[in-house]
Design a protein around this motif. Sequence first.
Motif, mmCIF file in Angstrom:
data_model
loop_
_atom_site.group_PDB
_atom_site.id
_atom_site.type_symbol
_atom_site.label_atom_id
_atom_site.label_comp_id
_atom_site.label_asym_id
_atom_site.label_seq_id
_atom_site.Cartn_x
_atom_site.Cartn_y
_atom_site.Cartn_z
ATOM 1 N N SER A 21 40.164 48.756 42.590
ATOM 2 C CA SER A 21 40.847 48.103 43.699
ATOM 3 C C SER A 21 41.817 49.080 44.347
ATOM 4 O O SER A 21 42.408 49.923 43.660
ATOM 5 N N GLU A 23 44.937 48.552 46.958
ATOM 6 C CA GLU A 23 45.759 47.653 47.763
ATOM 7 C C GLU A 23 46.626 48.476 48.706
ATOM 8 O O GLU A 23 47.359 49.362 48.271
ATOM 9 N N LYS A 76 43.787 40.124 51.650
ATOM 10 C CA LYS A 76 44.546 40.718 50.551
ATOM 11 C C LYS A 76 44.876 42.185 50.804
ATOM 12 O O LYS A 76 45.461 42.836 49.936
ATOM 13 N N ASN A 77 44.473 42.699 51.956
ATOM 14 C CA ASN A 77 44.688 44.129 52.258
ATOM 15 C C ASN A 77 44.166 45.008 51.122
ATOM 16 O O ASN A 77 44.818 46.000 50.738
ATOM 17 N N THR A 78 43.035 44.657 50.619
ATOM 18 C CA THR A 78 42.508 45.347 49.438
ATOM 19 C C THR A 78 41.059 45.752 49.652
ATOM 20 O O THR A 78 40.266 44.979 50.187
#
Length: 125
Positions: A21, A23, A76-78
């Motif tokens: 991930s 972020e 989620k800006n991910t």
Amino acid sequence: EVQLVESGGGLVQTGGSLRLSCEGSGFTVDDYAIGWFRRAPGKEREGVSCISSSDGSTYYGDSVKGRFTISLDNAKNTVYLQMTNLRPEDTAVYYCAADLIMEVFSLDPDEYDYWGQGTQVTVSS
């Protein structure tokens, strides 16, 4: 201030899977690209995959095509990198990076201005 934080690395056996991930925060533009890169000991940095926030376009390096999948969760800006069928040669520190100018959508690391701290992926044989 733009920040990128990677997570999800670890130790996995050959043939296994991991999901990384990335972020992001502090972005001041709506259109950007996020790329994943990796550096193995004694080797040059290699572009793995990238994705465009504007239309979801993706690009993969030849060594990971068909095994890795990049995706973006705007809420989620991910950005995620799903890695399957992992091989020992995938062992490296994986970094995500942001291109906030988007002159060229590519895996050229010179196009990316902001980098995360990296997360280690180790694939045992």
